[in-house]
Design a protein around this motif. Sequence first.
Motif, PDB file in Angstrom:
ATOM      1  N   GLN A   2      37.800 -41.495  72.570  1.00  0.00           N
ATOM      2  CA  GLN A   2      36.382 -41.304  72.251  1.00  0.00           C
ATOM      3  C   GLN A   2      36.095 -41.551  70.777  1.00  0.00           C
ATOM      4  OE1 GLN A   2      34.773 -37.598  73.726  1.00  0.00           O
ATOM      5  NE2 GLN A   2      34.544 -38.494  75.769  1.00  0.00           N
ATOM      6  N   LYS A   3      37.062 -41.310  69.917  1.00  0.00           N
ATOM      7  CA  LYS A   3      36.867 -41.586  68.492  1.00  0.00           C
ATOM      8  C   LYS A   3      36.744 -43.078  68.238  1.00  0.00           C
ATOM      9  CE  LYS A   3      38.874 -40.474  63.979  1.00  0.00           C
ATOM     10  NZ  LYS A   3      40.011 -39.821  63.268  1.00  0.00           N
ATOM     11  N   ILE A   4      37.533 -43.879  68.949  1.00  0.00           N
ATOM     12  CA  ILE A   4      37.441 -45.338  68.799  1.00  0.00           C
ATOM     13  C   ILE A   4      36.074 -45.833  69.234  1.00  0.00           C
ATOM     14  CG2 ILE A   4      38.302 -47.501  69.773  1.00  0.00           C
ATOM     15  CD1 ILE A   4      41.092 -46.207  69.804  1.00  0.00           C
ATOM     16  N   VAL A   5      35.596 -45.332  70.365  1.00  0.00           N
ATOM     17  CA  VAL A   5      34.287 -45.755  70.864  1.00  0.00           C
ATOM     18  C   VAL A   5      33.185 -45.341  69.894  1.00  0.00           C
ATOM     19  CG1 VAL A   5      32.627 -45.463  72.733  1.00  0.00           C
ATOM     20  CG2 VAL A   5      35.058 -45.728  73.256  1.00  0.00           C
ATOM     21  N   LYS A   6      33.260 -44.112  69.420  1.00  0.00           N
ATOM     22  CA  LYS A   6      32.234 -43.636  68.483  1.00  0.00           C
ATOM     23  C   LYS A   6      32.268 -44.439  67.178  1.00  0.00           C
ATOM     24  CE  LYS A   6      29.942 -40.622  69.000  1.00  0.00           C
ATOM     25  NZ  LYS A   6      28.553 -40.532  69.507  1.00  0.00           N
ATOM     26  N   ARG A   7      33.462 -44.763  66.707  1.00  0.00           N
ATOM     27  CA  ARG A   7      33.572 -45.547  65.480  1.00  0.00           C
ATOM     28  C   ARG A   7      33.043 -46.959  65.688  1.00  0.00           C
ATOM     29  NH1 ARG A   7      39.444 -45.467  63.237  1.00  0.00           N
ATOM     30  NH2 ARG A   7      38.920 -43.230  63.135  1.00  0.00           N
ATOM     31  N   ALA A   8      33.319 -47.534  66.843  1.00  0.00           N
ATOM     32  CA  ALA A   8      32.807 -48.884  67.130  1.00  0.00           C
ATOM     33  C   ALA A   8      31.293 -48.895  67.225  1.00  0.00           C
ATOM     34  CB  ALA A   8      33.420 -49.399  68.425  1.00  0.00           C
ATOM     35  N   GLU A   9      30.710 -47.817  67.709  1.00  0.00           N
ATOM     36  CA  GLU A   9      29.255 -47.745  67.825  1.00  0.00           C
ATOM     37  C   GLU A   9      28.586 -47.501  66.473  1.00  0.00           C
ATOM     38  OE1 GLU A   9      28.798 -45.855  72.336  1.00  0.00           O
ATOM     39  OE2 GLU A   9      28.773 -44.550  70.578  1.00  0.00           O
ATOM     40  N   MET A  10      29.207 -46.666  65.622  1.00  0.00           N
ATOM     41  CA  MET A  10      28.547 -46.212  64.412  1.00  0.00           C
ATOM     42  C   MET A  10      28.880 -47.039  63.176  1.00  0.00           C
ATOM     43  SD  MET A  10      26.820 -43.781  65.683  1.00  0.00           S
ATOM     44  CE  MET A  10      26.152 -43.106  64.176  1.00  0.00           C
ATOM     45  N   HIS A  11      29.951 -47.825  63.195  1.00  0.00           N
ATOM     46  CA  HIS A  11      30.316 -48.577  61.997  1.00  0.00           C
ATOM     47  C   HIS A  11      29.277 -49.658  61.726  1.00  0.00           C
ATOM     48  CE1 HIS A  11      33.349 -49.680  58.989  1.00  0.00           C
ATOM     49  NE2 HIS A  11      32.915 -50.932  59.150  1.00  0.00           N
ATOM     50  N   PRO A  12      28.760 -49.726  60.490  1.00  0.00           N
ATOM     51  CA  PRO A  12      27.711 -50.725  60.183  1.00  0.00           C
ATOM     52  C   PRO A  12      28.227 -52.148  60.381  1.00  0.00           C
ATOM     53  CG  PRO A  12      27.835 -49.053  58.464  1.00  0.00           C
ATOM     54  CD  PRO A  12      29.028 -48.842  59.336  1.00  0.00           C
ATOM     55  N   LEU A  13      27.324 -52.984  60.831  1.00  0.00           N
ATOM     56  CA  LEU A  13      27.707 -54.371  61.102  1.00  0.00           C
ATOM     57  C   LEU A  13      28.008 -55.127  59.817  1.00  0.00           C
ATOM     58  CD1 LEU A  13      28.061 -56.638  63.163  1.00  0.00           C
ATOM     59  CD2 LEU A  13      25.591 -57.095  62.999  1.00  0.00           C
ATOM     60  N   TYR A  14      27.271 -54.828  58.752  1.00  0.00           N
ATOM     61  CA  TYR A  14      27.454 -55.544  57.477  1.00  0.00           C
ATOM     62  C   TYR A  14      27.992 -54.603  56.404  1.00  0.00           C
ATOM     63  CZ  TYR A  14      24.550 -58.965  59.876  1.00  0.00           C
ATOM     64  OH  TYR A  14      24.049 -59.862  60.795  1.00  0.00           O
ATOM     65  N   ALA A  15      28.982 -53.819  56.745  1.00  0.00           N
ATOM     66  CA  ALA A  15      29.600 -52.901  55.780  1.00  0.00           C
ATOM     67  C   ALA A  15      30.527 -53.669  54.848  1.00  0.00           C
ATOM     68  CB  ALA A  15      30.373 -51.815  56.522  1.00  0.00           C
ATOM     69  N   ALA A  16      30.873 -53.005  53.729  1.00  0.00           N
ATOM     70  CA  ALA A  16      31.764 -53.646  52.765  1.00  0.00           C
ATOM     71  C   ALA A  16      33.135 -53.918  53.375  1.00  0.00           C
ATOM     72  CB  ALA A  16      31.893 -52.771  51.517  1.00  0.00           C
ATOM     73  N   ARG A  17      33.612 -52.981  54.172  1.00  0.00           N
ATOM     74  CA  ARG A  17      34.858 -53.171  54.905  1.00  0.00           C
ATOM     75  C   ARG A  17      34.541 -53.251  56.384  1.00  0.00           C
ATOM     76  NH1 ARG A  17      39.766 -49.533  52.686  1.00  0.00           N
ATOM     77  NH2 ARG A  17      40.802 -50.987  54.135  1.00  0.00           N
TER      78      ARG A  17
END
Length: 339
Positions: A287-302
Motif C-alpha cells: 500500500q505504501k508503493i501505491v500511495k507513493r505512486a499516486e502522490m509523487h509529483p509528476l514534475y518533481a526534482a527527483r
Amino acid sequence: MLSRLACGRQLVSPTLLKSALQTVPKRPQVFRQYARDVKGGSGPAGWTARAERTTLKERAMAPPGPNAYAIGKGALAGGAALGLGALCFYGLGLGSGTSTLENSHLWPQFVKQRIQDTYLYFGGSVAISAASAMAVFRSPRLLSLVSRNGWMSILGTFALMIGSGMVAQSIPYSPGLGTKQLAWAVHSAILGAVIAPMCFVGGAILTRAAWYTAGVVGGLSTVAVCAPSDKFLYMGGPLAIGLGVVFASSLASMWLPPTTALGAGIASLSLYGGLLLFSGFLLYDTQKIVKRAEMHPLYAARPFDPVNSAISIYMDTLNIFIRIVSILSGGGGNRRKDQ
C-alpha cells in the motif's frame, strides 16, 4: 517382624515385647517435626528450594520437547486464517472506504506506469538472485566462501548486504540503464549469493517453497489491493517494534541453539514470528508503493523511484521464502519421527 513375634510361638517374653514396642517412634511426632522444619525454612526446605532452582535451569537447557514449536505453529495458523478471512472480507467489498482496486480505474497513465515499473524491477530482482544462487552453488570456491560461519564472515556478509542496498537506494533514479540499475543488479546478485547454501536442502523443497511463497505473496498483495487504500499504512510503528524483536531473537539463536528448550523457543519466535512479521511488512509496503505512486509529483526534482520500491517488497518476499524453506526442511520442528 513384631506381628510375627506376637502371633507365632512365644519365643520372647511379654516384657521384652512391650519394651520393643515402646522404642518404635510414633508417626505423629515425625510429621510434626517435619512440618516445623518446613515452616522454619531450614533443613529439607532449603534443599527443596535449591532443587527447584536447579530444575528450572535444567528445564531451560534440556532438549526441546515435541511441543517446543507449538506456539509458533499456532500463531502462524491464526495468521493464515486471519489472512484468508481478510481476503474474503475485502474481496467481497465489505470494507469501509474505497479500495486500491476501485481507485485504479481513475489512475492516470503515469501512475499505472510507475506501479508497472516497480513490479518489473521486483521480478528482475527475483530472476537475478536465482541466477546468482545457482552460479555460486555450482562453484565450490564461491560456495565455500559464502558458507563460512566465523564471526568475520558473518559481519562481512551483513556489511556487504547492507552496504550494497544503501548504495543502490541512495543513487538517484533515471529511466533506462544507468548507475542506479547497475547497483540494483549487484545488490540482487549479492543477496542471491548469500542464500546459495540453501540449495543443499534439495530442489524439491526449494520448488515447494517457491510455490508457497508465490501463493503467500499473491494472496497478501490481493488483500492489500482489495482493502481500503490506507488500511495498512498505520502498521509502520508496530512492525518496526516487531522487527527489533525478531532481529534480537535471531541474534540470540547464535548463542542458544535450538537443541535446548530455551533455544527452541527463541528459534520459534525468529522463524514463525518472522514469517508473520514480514507478511505484515508486505501488506504495508504494497500500500505504501501505491500511495507513493499516486502522490509523487509528476514534475518533481527527483522522479519516482521504482527501484527503491521494488527493493522493499523484494526483501519482504525473500525473508518469507527463507523461512518457508526452513520450515519445510525441518527447521521449525516438522521433522517426521521414525516409526
